[in-house]
Each structure stands twice: as structure tokens, then as C-alpha cells.
Motif scaffolding. Sequence first.
Motif, short mmCIF file in Angstrom:
data_model
loop_
_atom_site.label_atom_id
_atom_site.label_comp_id
_atom_site.label_asym_id
_atom_site.label_seq_id
_atom_site.Cartn_x
_atom_site.Cartn_y
_atom_site.Cartn_z
N THR A 23 -19.52 1.62 -7.15
CA THR A 23 -18.42 1.49 -6.22
C THR A 23 -17.22 0.92 -6.96
OG1 THR A 23 -19.94 1.20 -4.37
CG2 THR A 23 -17.68 0.45 -4.04
N PHE A 24 -16.06 1.51 -6.71
CA PHE A 24 -14.82 1.10 -7.35
C PHE A 24 -13.78 0.77 -6.30
CE2 PHE A 24 -16.95 4.04 -10.19
CZ PHE A 24 -16.84 3.43 -11.43
N ASP A 25 -12.99 -0.26 -6.57
CA ASP A 25 -11.77 -0.53 -5.81
C ASP A 25 -10.63 0.03 -6.64
OD1 ASP A 25 -12.71 -1.78 -3.54
OD2 ASP A 25 -12.51 -3.80 -4.36
N ILE A 26 -9.85 0.90 -6.03
CA ILE A 26 -8.69 1.49 -6.70
C ILE A 26 -7.46 1.02 -5.92
CG2 ILE A 26 -7.56 3.62 -7.42
CD1 ILE A 26 -10.35 4.97 -7.19
N VAL A 27 -6.52 0.40 -6.62
CA VAL A 27 -5.31 -0.08 -5.98
C VAL A 27 -4.12 0.62 -6.64
CG1 VAL A 27 -3.85 -2.08 -5.49
CG2 VAL A 27 -6.34 -2.32 -5.46
N TYR A 28 -3.34 1.29 -5.79
CA TYR A 28 -2.10 1.92 -6.23
C TYR A 28 -0.97 1.01 -5.76
CZ TYR A 28 -5.24 5.96 -6.41
OH TYR A 28 -6.30 6.81 -6.65
N GLN A 29 -0.12 0.56 -6.68
CA GLN A 29 0.97 -0.34 -6.30
C GLN A 29 2.29 0.20 -6.79
OE1 GLN A 29 0.44 -4.48 -7.06
NE2 GLN A 29 2.55 -4.97 -6.55
N GLY A 30 3.27 0.17 -5.90
CA GLY A 30 4.60 0.65 -6.21
C GLY A 30 4.72 2.13 -5.87
N LEU A 31 5.19 2.41 -4.67
CA LEU A 31 5.34 3.79 -4.22
C LEU A 31 6.77 4.01 -3.73
CD1 LEU A 31 2.00 4.02 -2.21
CD2 LEU A 31 2.47 5.08 -4.41
N TYR A 32 7.23 5.24 -3.83
CA TYR A 32 8.57 5.61 -3.40
C TYR A 32 8.55 6.01 -1.93
CZ TYR A 32 12.96 8.15 -3.04
OH TYR A 32 14.19 8.59 -2.64
N SER A 33 9.33 5.33 -1.10
CA SER A 33 9.41 5.64 0.32
C SER A 33 10.37 6.81 0.51
CB SER A 33 9.91 4.43 1.11
OG SER A 33 10.19 4.83 2.45
N ASP A 35 11.12 8.09 3.36
CA ASP A 35 11.91 7.82 4.56
C ASP A 35 13.11 6.90 4.27
OD1 ASP A 35 9.93 9.19 6.34
OD2 ASP A 35 8.68 7.59 5.49
N ASP A 36 12.88 5.89 3.41
CA ASP A 36 13.95 4.94 3.10
C ASP A 36 14.70 5.30 1.82
OD1 ASP A 36 13.23 3.44 5.33
OD2 ASP A 36 11.82 2.21 4.18
N HIS A 37 14.23 6.28 1.08
CA HIS A 37 14.84 6.72 -0.19
C HIS A 37 14.94 5.58 -1.19
CE1 HIS A 37 15.80 10.43 1.88
NE2 HIS A 37 16.40 9.73 2.84
N VAL A 38 13.84 4.81 -1.30
CA VAL A 38 13.85 3.68 -2.23
C VAL A 38 12.43 3.46 -2.77
CG1 VAL A 38 13.49 1.94 -0.41
CG2 VAL A 38 14.61 1.29 -2.54
N PHE A 39 12.35 3.03 -4.01
CA PHE A 39 11.07 2.66 -4.60
C PHE A 39 10.70 1.28 -4.07
CE2 PHE A 39 8.53 0.57 -7.94
CZ PHE A 39 7.49 1.48 -8.03
N TRP A 139 4.16 8.99 -5.33
CA TRP A 139 3.88 8.32 -6.60
C TRP A 139 5.05 8.57 -7.53
CZ3 TRP A 139 0.10 8.47 -3.29
CH2 TRP A 139 -1.03 7.70 -3.46
N THR A 140 5.33 7.60 -8.41
CA THR A 140 6.36 7.76 -9.44
C THR A 140 5.76 7.30 -10.77
OG1 THR A 140 7.30 5.53 -9.38
CG2 THR A 140 8.12 7.11 -7.73
N ALA A 141 6.55 7.40 -11.82
CA ALA A 141 6.10 6.91 -13.13
C ALA A 141 5.89 5.41 -13.11
CB ALA A 141 7.12 7.29 -14.20
N ASP A 142 6.51 4.71 -12.15
CA ASP A 142 6.37 3.25 -12.04
C ASP A 142 5.19 2.81 -11.19
OD1 ASP A 142 8.63 2.76 -13.64
OD2 ASP A 142 9.96 3.03 -11.91
N THR A 143 4.50 3.75 -10.56
CA THR A 143 3.32 3.40 -9.76
C THR A 143 2.21 2.94 -10.69
OG1 THR A 143 3.94 5.04 -8.09
CG2 THR A 143 1.65 4.26 -8.08
N GLN A 144 1.66 1.77 -10.40
CA GLN A 144 0.57 1.21 -11.20
C GLN A 144 -0.77 1.46 -10.50
OE1 GLN A 144 1.09 -0.44 -14.26
NE2 GLN A 144 3.12 0.43 -13.92
N THR A 145 -1.78 1.85 -11.28
CA THR A 145 -3.11 2.08 -10.73
C THR A 145 -4.08 1.11 -11.40
OG1 THR A 145 -2.62 4.41 -10.43
CG2 THR A 145 -4.94 3.78 -10.38
#
Length: 182
Positions: A23-33, A35-39, A139-145
Motif C-alpha cells: 500500500t502506498f500513499d501518493i500525495v500530489y501537491q501544487g496544482l493549477y486551478s 477556474d481561478d487561472h492560478v497555480f 498538473w504542471t511542471a511545479d506539481t510535486q509527487t
Amino acid sequence: MLKMSMMAVIIAAAASAHAEEKTFDIVYQGLYSVDDHVFQPDKTLKVTLTVDDLDGNGDYSENEVKALKASHIDYKGSCTVEHCLEYFNWVRGSLPDYSAAYHSFDGFYNELTIVNPGVEYREFVQSNFGFRYDLTWHWTADTQTTITQISAVPEPSSYAMLGAGLASLALVARRRRKHNDM
């Protein structure tokens, strides 16, 4: 006779052994919205994934996924009307590639959740009363996994192999002690 019995136990334990579920926990952090047009650097999505390497090759395919939980998605090894894993592939040294979805309609509310890492995460709700929200993140290039393996509980075959190994060591120690006493 004892030697033959020990060999039979060792062979049986080895034959029954296979890779255990992980079992793995995978966390994706930093996503581009969208709707708000912002990372959004603090936006996170947590996924819990359970896999079993049935073919022993170190990679995981769709038939080796036992469970996947993310937001409303609660996939448990096979697609249902509400929870489905559309595809899955995880090759050693890369990130998991998959698409999972949740869809529910109870006569009043239509709900949809889609998780497709590397592409999008979407939450959609619409009611018969005019209420609606539709939130989408990309997801963007700045999204951390971050992937963390959660300790797995050993299978009975693992205990059988451990027992066979310990019995073998005891047998060898007994034989040496007996040989040294002569």
C-alpha cells in the motif's frame, strides 16, 4: 527422514510464496486551478493505492490494483457503477499512470470526480435545483509527487517461509552440535 521432511516444507513454502500486497500513499501537491487561472502551491490531492505484483516483474498493471482511494473515488479491485479505474500502469522508476473516476446520480444530484495524474483532477456537482459547481485542477511542471510505502502485513506464505528457514537453521545447528559431541 527429518531431512526429507524439511526439504518438503521448504519446497512447499517457496512454491506458495509470491509478492505481497503493498500500500502506498501518493500525495500530489501544487496544482493549477483552471477556474481561478492560478497555480495553487498548497493544493494537495492524496491517493491511497494498494497493489499486488502477481507476475513478480516489479511493475504494476491494472489487474494488479487491489484498491485506489482518492477524494470520492473508492475503487476496490473491480469497477462498479460508481467507482472505476479506467486504466492503470506503473513501471519501475516512473510515476503511476492511471485514470480513476467516481460518478453518482441519486435523482437530485449528479456528482463526478476524475483523477488523471499528470493531466487533471476534477470535482463536479450539479443538482436538479440549479446548484452547480465544477472545479478543475491541472498538473504542471511545479506539481510535486511524493510516494510513501505504508508497511504491509506479511502474508501467511511469508510466515511459512520464515518458519521453514528457522527450522532449517535449527536442524543445521543440531547436526553441528551432534557432530561436535562425537
